[in-house]
Design a protein around this motif. Structure first.
Motif, PDB file in Angstrom:
ATOM      1  N   GLU A 133       0.825  -1.205   0.000  1.00  0.00           N
ATOM      2  CA  GLU A 133       0.000   0.000   0.000  1.00  0.00           C
ATOM      3  C   GLU A 133       0.860   1.256   0.000  1.00  0.00           C
ATOM      4  N   THR A 134       1.966   1.214   0.725  1.00  0.00           N
ATOM      5  CA  THR A 134       2.865   2.355   0.762  1.00  0.00           C
ATOM      6  C   THR A 134       3.478   2.613  -0.605  1.00  0.00           C
ATOM      7  N   VAL A 135       3.911   1.558  -1.264  1.00  0.00           N
ATOM      8  CA  VAL A 135       4.561   1.701  -2.568  1.00  0.00           C
ATOM      9  C   VAL A 135       3.575   2.160  -3.626  1.00  0.00           C
ATOM     10  N   THR A 136       2.408   1.590  -3.654  1.00  0.00           N
ATOM     11  CA  THR A 136       1.444   1.918  -4.701  1.00  0.00           C
ATOM     12  C   THR A 136       0.619   3.158  -4.387  1.00  0.00           C
ATOM     13  N   GLY A 137       0.542   3.533  -3.126  1.00  0.00           N
ATOM     14  CA  GLY A 137      -0.260   4.684  -2.737  1.00  0.00           C
ATOM     15  C   GLY A 137      -1.742   4.381  -2.639  1.00  0.00           C
ATOM     16  N   SER A 138      -2.111   3.108  -2.610  1.00  0.00           N
ATOM     17  CA  SER A 138      -3.528   2.760  -2.559  1.00  0.00           C
ATOM     18  C   SER A 138      -4.173   3.214  -1.254  1.00  0.00           C
ATOM     19  N   ASP A 139      -3.389   3.302  -0.190  1.00  0.00           N
ATOM     20  CA  ASP A 139      -3.936   3.803   1.069  1.00  0.00           C
ATOM     21  C   ASP A 139      -4.309   5.277   0.945  1.00  0.00           C
ATOM     22  N   LEU A 140      -3.489   6.034   0.231  1.00  0.00           N
ATOM     23  CA  LEU A 140      -3.800   7.446   0.018  1.00  0.00           C
ATOM     24  C   LEU A 140      -5.033   7.624  -0.856  1.00  0.00           C
ATOM     25  N   THR A 141      -5.174   6.767  -1.846  1.00  0.00           N
ATOM     26  CA  THR A 141      -6.350   6.834  -2.714  1.00  0.00           C
ATOM     27  C   THR A 141      -7.620   6.619  -1.893  1.00  0.00           C
ATOM     28  N   ARG A 142      -7.581   5.658  -0.985  1.00  0.00           N
ATOM     29  CA  ARG A 142      -8.735   5.417  -0.111  1.00  0.00           C
ATOM     30  C   ARG A 142      -9.017   6.626   0.771  1.00  0.00           C
ATOM     31  N   GLU A 143      -7.953   7.204   1.316  1.00  0.00           N
ATOM     32  CA  GLU A 143      -8.118   8.381   2.173  1.00  0.00           C
ATOM     33  C   GLU A 143      -8.745   9.538   1.403  1.00  0.00           C
ATOM     34  N   TRP A 144      -8.241   9.804   0.189  1.00  0.00           N
ATOM     35  CA  TRP A 144      -8.761  10.923  -0.606  1.00  0.00           C
ATOM     36  C   TRP A 144     -10.211  10.694  -0.992  1.00  0.00           C
ATOM     37  N   LYS A 145     -10.546   9.474  -1.339  1.00  0.00           N
ATOM     38  CA  LYS A 145     -11.945   9.180  -1.679  1.00  0.00           C
ATOM     39  C   LYS A 145     -12.848   9.382  -0.469  1.00  0.00           C
ATOM     40  N   ALA A 146     -12.367   8.983   0.699  1.00  0.00           N
ATOM     41  CA  ALA A 146     -13.153   9.174   1.917  1.00  0.00           C
ATOM     42  C   ALA A 146     -13.321  10.665   2.221  1.00  0.00           C
ATOM     43  N   PHE A 147     -12.261  11.440   2.020  1.00  0.00           N
ATOM     44  CA  PHE A 147     -12.360  12.889   2.221  1.00  0.00           C
ATOM     45  C   PHE A 147     -13.396  13.499   1.285  1.00  0.00           C
ATOM     46  N   GLU A 148     -13.333  13.121   0.026  1.00  0.00           N
ATOM     47  CA  GLU A 148     -14.243  13.704  -0.956  1.00  0.00           C
ATOM     48  C   GLU A 148     -15.690  13.279  -0.698  1.00  0.00           C
ATOM     49  N   THR A 149     -15.883  12.070  -0.231  1.00  0.00           N
ATOM     50  CA  THR A 149     -17.232  11.622   0.120  1.00  0.00           C
ATOM     51  C   THR A 149     -17.770  12.443   1.283  1.00  0.00           C
ATOM     52  N   ARG A 150     -16.933  12.664   2.279  1.00  0.00           N
ATOM     53  CA  ARG A 150     -17.349  13.488   3.407  1.00  0.00           C
ATOM     54  C   ARG A 150     -17.620  14.921   2.967  1.00  0.00           C
ATOM     55  N   ALA A 151     -16.791  15.446   2.065  1.00  0.00           N
ATOM     56  CA  ALA A 151     -16.939  16.835   1.617  1.00  0.00           C
ATOM     57  C   ALA A 151     -18.202  17.034   0.788  1.00  0.00           C
ATOM     58  N   GLU A 152     -18.646  16.001   0.079  1.00  0.00           N
ATOM     59  CA  GLU A 152     -19.863  16.111  -0.732  1.00  0.00           C
ATOM     60  C   GLU A 152     -21.102  16.356   0.129  1.00  0.00           C
ATOM     61  N   ALA A 153     -21.048  15.950   1.369  1.00  0.00           N
ATOM     62  CA  ALA A 153     -22.184  16.129   2.269  1.00  0.00           C
ATOM     63  C   ALA A 153     -22.247  17.541   2.852  1.00  0.00           C
ATOM     64  N   LEU A 154     -21.217  18.346   2.613  1.00  0.00           N
ATOM     65  CA  LEU A 154     -21.183  19.704   3.161  1.00  0.00           C
ATOM     66  C   LEU A 154     -22.037  20.654   2.335  1.00  0.00           C
ATOM     67  N   PRO A 155     -22.477  21.752   2.941  1.00  0.00           N
ATOM     68  CA  PRO A 155     -23.159  22.799   2.161  1.00  0.00           C
ATOM     69  C   PRO A 155     -22.203  23.410   1.136  1.00  0.00           C
ATOM     70  N   ALA A 156     -22.740  24.114   0.180  1.00  0.00           N
ATOM     71  CA  ALA A 156     -21.946  24.630  -0.944  1.00  0.00           C
ATOM     72  C   ALA A 156     -20.796  25.530  -0.499  1.00  0.00           C
ATOM     73  N   ASP A 157     -21.031  26.453   0.429  1.00  0.00           N
ATOM     74  CA  ASP A 157     -19.951  27.350   0.841  1.00  0.00           C
ATOM     75  C   ASP A 157     -18.848  26.604   1.590  1.00  0.00           C
ATOM     76  N   HIS A 158     -19.219  25.574   2.335  1.00  0.00           N
ATOM     77  CA  HIS A 158     -18.218  24.761   3.027  1.00  0.00           C
ATOM     78  C   HIS A 158     -17.430  23.907   2.031  1.00  0.00           C
ATOM     79  N   ARG A 159     -18.092  23.407   0.998  1.00  0.00           N
ATOM     80  CA  ARG A 159     -17.377  22.650  -0.048  1.00  0.00           C
ATOM     81  C   ARG A 159     -16.383  23.555  -0.773  1.00  0.00           C
ATOM     82  N   ALA A 160     -16.778  24.792  -1.049  1.00  0.00           N
ATOM     83  CA  ALA A 160     -15.865  25.741  -1.702  1.00  0.00           C
ATOM     84  C   ALA A 160     -14.649  26.016  -0.817  1.00  0.00           C
ATOM     85  N   ALA A 161     -14.887  26.167   0.476  1.00  0.00           N
ATOM     86  CA  ALA A 161     -13.781  26.373   1.416  1.00  0.00           C
ATOM     87  C   ALA A 161     -12.871  25.148   1.454  1.00  0.00           C
TER      88      ALA A 161
END
Length: 118
Positions: free
Chosen positions: A5-33
C-alpha cells in the motif's frame, strides 16, 4: 498500512476518496472552502502528500462541525483561508516542497561545480 500500500499509494487513494465523500455532504460554501483549503495546503506537502492527511482530516472535521452547528465558513475560518492554511501547516515561513527541492538542486549544482573547479 503494509509495504504494498505504501509503494502503490492505494492507502492514500482510499483516504482521498473518503475525504471527498465526506466533503460532498457539506453545504456549498463549506465545499468551496474545502477546495481552497486543499489548494493552499498542497504546497506544504511532501512528495506523496502523506504528511497532509492528518491536517486535511482535521480541517474537514472542522468544516463538518461548523456546518452541523449552522455556522458559516467565515465564522469558522475567518476571511483569510490562505492564512488559516498557513497556520495549519506550521506558520509563516514554513518550508514547502519547492523550497526543499530548490535547496537540493543548489547543493547538487554546488557539488558538481566544486568538482570542476579543482
Amino acid at each position: 498500512m503494509n509495504f504494498w500500500e505504501t509503494v502503490t499509494g492505494s492507502d492514500l487513494t482510499r483516504e482521498w476518496k473518503a475525504f471527498e465523500t465526506r466533503a460532498e455532504a457539506l453545504p456549498a460554501d463549506h465545499r468551496a472552502a474545502w477546495g481552497q483549503i486543499k489548494c493552499h495546503l498542497f504546497p506544504h506537502g511532501d512528495f506523496t502528500g502523506r504528511n497532509l492527511v492528518p491536517i486535511l482530516d482535521a480541517a474537514l472535521w472542522l468544516l463538518e462541525e461548523t456546518a452541523a452547528d449552522g455556522q458559516s465558513v467565515h465564522e469558522a475560518l475567518g476571511d483569510d483561508i490562505r492564512g488559516f492554511c498557513t497556520a495549519l501547516a506550521g506558520g509563516a515561513g514554513v518550508r514547502t516542497y519547492r523550497d526543499r527541492w530548490r535547496e537540493q538542486l543548489n547543493r547538487n549544482v554546488a557539488r558538481k561545480l566544486s568538482r570542476l573547479g579543482g
